[in-house]
Design an enzyme around this catalytic site. Sequence first.
Site, PDB file in Angstrom:
ATOM      1  N   THR A  43       0.833  -1.204   0.000  1.00  0.00           N
ATOM      2  CA  THR A  43       0.000   0.000   0.000  1.00  0.00           C
ATOM      3  C   THR A  43       0.868   1.255   0.000  1.00  0.00           C
ATOM      4  OG1 THR A  43      -1.587  -1.234   1.316  1.00  0.00           O
ATOM      5  CG2 THR A  43      -1.975   1.115   1.085  1.00  0.00           C
ATOM      6  N   TYR A 106     -12.821  -4.927   0.873  1.00  0.00           N
ATOM      7  CA  TYR A 106     -14.105  -4.449   0.344  1.00  0.00           C
ATOM      8  C   TYR A 106     -15.162  -5.537   0.223  1.00  0.00           C
ATOM      9  CZ  TYR A 106     -17.508  -1.594  -2.104  1.00  0.00           C
ATOM     10  OH  TYR A 106     -18.658  -0.917  -2.430  1.00  0.00           O
ATOM     11  N   TYR A 132      -1.067 -10.537   5.059  1.00  0.00           N
ATOM     12  CA  TYR A 132      -1.114  -9.157   5.540  1.00  0.00           C
ATOM     13  C   TYR A 132      -2.498  -8.933   6.150  1.00  0.00           C
ATOM     14  CZ  TYR A 132      -0.631  -4.006   5.332  1.00  0.00           C
ATOM     15  OH  TYR A 132      -0.562  -2.667   5.627  1.00  0.00           O
ATOM     16  N   ARG A 137      -8.071  -1.384   6.922  1.00  0.00           N
ATOM     17  CA  ARG A 137      -8.200  -1.096   5.495  1.00  0.00           C
ATOM     18  C   ARG A 137      -9.048  -2.139   4.763  1.00  0.00           C
ATOM     19  NH1 ARG A 137      -4.540   2.673   3.167  1.00  0.00           N
ATOM     20  NH2 ARG A 137      -2.963   3.431   4.615  1.00  0.00           N
ATOM     21  N   LYS A 160       2.142 -10.324   8.412  1.00  0.00           N
ATOM     22  CA  LYS A 160       2.357  -8.912   8.731  1.00  0.00           C
ATOM     23  C   LYS A 160       1.110  -8.474   9.465  1.00  0.00           C
ATOM     24  CE  LYS A 160       2.721  -4.249   6.790  1.00  0.00           C
ATOM     25  NZ  LYS A 160       2.727  -3.417   5.560  1.00  0.00           N
ATOM     26  N   ILE A 202       7.523  -4.575   8.898  1.00  0.00           N
ATOM     27  CA  ILE A 202       7.428  -4.018   7.548  1.00  0.00           C
ATOM     28  C   ILE A 202       7.004  -2.571   7.754  1.00  0.00           C
ATOM     29  CG2 ILE A 202       6.262  -4.125   5.321  1.00  0.00           C
ATOM     30  CD1 ILE A 202       6.131  -7.146   5.634  1.00  0.00           C
TER      31      ILE A 202
END
Length: 291
Positions: A43, A106, A132, A137, A160, A202
């Site tokens: 991202t 989403y 991840y 998000r 992550k 990260i």
Amino acid sequence: MIRGSLPALVTPFSNGAVDYEALESLVEWQIAEGSHGLVPVGTTGESPTLTHDEHEEVVAFVVKVAKGRVPVVAGAGSNNTAEAIRLLKHAEKVGADAALVVTPYYNKPTQAGLIAHFTALAQASSLPIIIYNIPGRSVVDMMPDTMGELAKLPSIIGVKDATGKIERVSMQRASCGADFVQVSGEDATALGFNAHGGVGCISVTANVAPKLCAEFQEATLAGDYARALEYQDRLMPLHTAIFLEPGLAGAKYGLSRLGRCSAEVRLPLLGVTEKTAEAIDAAMRHAGILN
């Protein structure tokens, strides 16, 4: 293999196009400063606004420049399983060491849907996969028990974790095993994350302060938490300032102040406001990386 400080690399732009000269310079600088790995096209690398061709070109370019000196963990996530498989296979083809795959955003899959998605990826490629998990998000949170099921697959090697929940590290050690690679996705809590059993971060801040972030991680991994706390005190204002607005915009502004790349970002993001720029400047001075 995946441990320590791994900057979530920005993708530098010049007049709207990827600036490969600046990107090469960034990779060389990161390695020289002691970063333990590189993560292109996450991202922070503006993956949502890169074209598919740009995405693949940037991954291949970073692998080529790194030349095996540090691991390259290629961003390869999508909320479309077929597209994620394509990105994963490309990363494997060009020689990435692992792939970072975000939980589908989403469309909000169930926990069973998450297992099906990552299982399909693991069956499509032998490239090691770092899950991840960033519910802020993706709007879906992979539960520790779900991760434990996926950890049984040989190519699912770690996570992550950007939940901000420090206790997740211990819970995931219980469900996935102590050898499951856990790296933080949140700079500000990386100290506590490693104390619970994490092995790295990260990092967005590492774009701007690679040496400090690498030395901070080395201190935690050596069990020297007194020294790590000194680094934390130097870096905490920068962790905060970079994220006053979208972190990649803050990171690019900081890099522009160091003369490393342009602060240019792609819409719908904007460059940081004057107030945030002043806060980042002050934090960089506090950290000792800006005069």
